[in-house]
Each structure stands twice: as structure tokens, then as C-alpha cells.
Write a protein that holds these residues in place. Structure first.
Motif, short mmCIF file in Angstrom:
data_model
loop_
_atom_site.label_atom_id
_atom_site.label_comp_id
_atom_site.label_asym_id
_atom_site.label_seq_id
_atom_site.Cartn_x
_atom_site.Cartn_y
_atom_site.Cartn_z
N THR A 108 0.63 -1.32 -0.28
CA THR A 108 0.27 -0.34 -0.05
C THR A 108 0.74 1.18 -0.12
OG1 THR A 108 0.17 0.12 3.06
CG2 THR A 108 -1.84 -1.01 1.04
N ASP A 109 2.02 1.29 0.00
CA ASP A 109 3.24 2.56 0.20
C ASP A 109 2.78 2.86 -1.18
OD1 ASP A 109 4.94 4.06 0.32
OD2 ASP A 109 6.01 2.96 2.11
N ASP A 110 2.78 4.32 -1.76
CA ASP A 110 2.74 4.47 -3.06
C ASP A 110 4.04 5.02 -2.80
OD1 ASP A 110 0.19 3.97 -3.17
OD2 ASP A 110 -0.48 5.77 -2.82
N HIS A 111 4.85 5.18 -1.73
CA HIS A 111 6.27 5.75 -2.81
C HIS A 111 7.27 4.78 -2.82
CE1 HIS A 111 4.28 8.52 0.10
NE2 HIS A 111 4.38 9.64 -0.17
N ILE A 112 7.03 3.54 -2.56
CA ILE A 112 7.99 2.60 -3.12
C ILE A 112 7.86 1.83 -4.36
CG2 ILE A 112 8.63 1.04 -2.70
CD1 ILE A 112 8.51 0.89 0.31
N ALA A 113 8.43 2.22 -5.72
CA ALA A 113 8.47 1.54 -7.32
C ALA A 113 7.70 0.28 -7.09
CB ALA A 113 9.20 1.74 -7.63
N ASP A 114 7.20 -0.33 -8.09
CA ASP A 114 7.17 -1.50 -8.00
C ASP A 114 8.11 -2.50 -7.74
OD1 ASP A 114 4.28 -1.25 -7.60
OD2 ASP A 114 3.56 -2.09 -9.97
N ALA A 115 9.46 -2.34 -8.63
CA ALA A 115 10.13 -3.23 -8.80
C ALA A 115 10.98 -3.02 -7.52
CB ALA A 115 11.22 -2.35 -9.59
N GLU A 116 10.61 -2.49 -6.28
CA GLU A 116 11.14 -2.57 -5.30
C GLU A 116 11.27 -2.93 -4.06
OE1 GLU A 116 12.66 0.78 -1.35
OE2 GLU A 116 12.18 1.80 -3.14
N LYS A 117 9.26 -3.12 -4.74
CA LYS A 117 8.25 -4.37 -3.83
C LYS A 117 8.55 -5.77 -3.97
CE LYS A 117 4.32 -0.62 -3.84
NZ LYS A 117 3.14 0.01 -3.71
N LEU A 119 2.96 -11.54 -4.84
CA LEU A 119 4.18 -11.15 -5.87
C LEU A 119 3.34 -11.31 -7.02
CD1 LEU A 119 7.07 -13.15 -4.56
CD2 LEU A 119 7.25 -11.01 -5.66
N ARG A 120 2.14 -11.99 -7.09
CA ARG A 120 1.35 -12.12 -7.80
C ARG A 120 0.47 -10.96 -8.41
NH1 ARG A 120 0.63 -17.47 -5.67
NH2 ARG A 120 1.65 -18.96 -6.54
N LYS A 121 0.27 -10.13 -6.85
CA LYS A 121 -1.09 -8.92 -7.13
C LYS A 121 0.45 -8.07 -8.21
CE LYS A 121 -3.20 -8.57 -3.10
NZ LYS A 121 -3.75 -8.63 -1.93
N LEU A 122 1.98 -7.77 -8.18
CA LEU A 122 2.90 -7.61 -8.73
C LEU A 122 2.68 -7.92 -9.87
CD1 LEU A 122 4.52 -6.14 -5.67
CD2 LEU A 122 2.37 -5.12 -7.04
N GLY A 123 1.94 -8.82 -10.91
CA GLY A 123 2.77 -9.86 -11.64
C GLY A 123 3.64 -10.74 -11.47
N GLN A 124 4.23 -11.03 -10.90
CA GLN A 124 5.38 -11.89 -10.61
C GLN A 124 4.84 -13.13 -10.32
OE1 GLN A 124 8.71 -11.09 -10.99
NE2 GLN A 124 7.28 -9.24 -12.33
N GLU A 125 5.29 -14.56 -10.45
CA GLU A 125 5.79 -15.92 -10.46
C GLU A 125 6.24 -16.18 -8.87
OE1 GLU A 125 3.34 -18.71 -10.90
OE2 GLU A 125 2.35 -16.77 -11.86
N PRO A 126 5.63 -16.69 -7.77
CA PRO A 126 6.60 -17.47 -6.99
C PRO A 126 7.06 -18.13 -7.02
CG PRO A 126 3.96 -18.30 -6.93
CD PRO A 126 4.41 -17.21 -7.52
N VAL A 127 8.38 -18.80 -6.43
CA VAL A 127 9.51 -19.85 -6.52
C VAL A 127 8.57 -20.73 -6.49
CG1 VAL A 127 11.24 -21.14 -5.40
CG2 VAL A 127 11.89 -18.57 -5.50
N GLU A 128 8.35 -21.78 -7.60
CA GLU A 128 7.71 -22.90 -7.73
C GLU A 128 7.55 -24.12 -6.86
OE1 GLU A 128 6.55 -24.40 -12.01
OE2 GLU A 128 6.55 -22.14 -12.12
N ALA A 129 9.08 -24.68 -7.13
CA ALA A 129 9.94 -25.86 -6.39
C ALA A 129 9.38 -25.81 -4.34
CB ALA A 129 11.54 -26.01 -6.78
N GLY A 130 9.25 -24.60 -4.00
CA GLY A 130 9.27 -24.42 -2.50
C GLY A 130 10.91 -24.79 -1.85
N ALA A 131 10.61 -25.22 -0.86
CA ALA A 131 12.26 -24.86 -0.45
C ALA A 131 13.24 -25.36 -0.12
CB ALA A 131 11.59 -25.74 1.29
#
Length: 77
Positions: free
Chosen positions: A13-22, A62-74
Motif C-alpha cells: 500500500t506504500d505509494d512511495h515504493i516503486a513496484d520493482a523495489e516492492k 508477488l502475484r498481485k505485482l505480476g510475478q510468479e513465486p518460486v515453484e519448487a518450494g523450500a
């Protein structure tokens, strides 16, 4: 709400942080959570009941920002 969930809401929700930094911040949280989960499965640290939920919250953010999480887990790290 866990500490991680509050932190994620604040980041998203912080508009001062760019999506890339988020994304960078969330990727670090994801790596930390996966590392903690992996070490727990190896018996190195006690299992925290919120770890799986925190990871799901990070993945959803991450998905909300258009990214996919790491798939293979821990085991992927």
C-alpha cells in the motif's frame, strides 16, 4: 495478523515504493521464509506454525505485482 502479513500490507500500500523495489523486498522475504522452512525440515530450527501461511501471503503479494513465486518450494534454494 502476523508480523509478516502486516509488513506485506504496508509494502503493497506504500505509494512511495516503486513496484520493482516492492518485488525485490518480497523476493527477499520469500527467500528468508523458504530458508526458514527448509532448515525446519532439516531439524535445525523449531517449526513455527505461521511459516506456511507467511509464505502463502508472500506468494499472493508477488502475484498481485505480476510475478510468479518460486515453484519448487523450500528445496529450491
Amino acid at each position: 495478523m502476523t508480523h509478516i502479513k502486516r509488513k506485506i500490507v504496508t509494502i503493497l500500500t506504500d505509494d512511495h515504493i516503486a513496484d520493482a523495489e516492492k518485488i525485490t523486498i518480497l523476493r527477499q522475504l520469500e527467500a528468508d521464509s523458504l530458508s526458514k522452512e527448509r532448515s525446519a525440515t532439516e531439524g535445525m530450527t523449531p517449526v513455527d506454525g505461521d511459516d506456511g501461511e507467511d509464505l502463502k501471503t508472500i506468494e499472493n503479494a508477488l502475484r498481485k505485482l505480476g510475478q510468479e513465486p518460486v515453484e519448487a518450494g523450500a528445496s529450491s534454494l
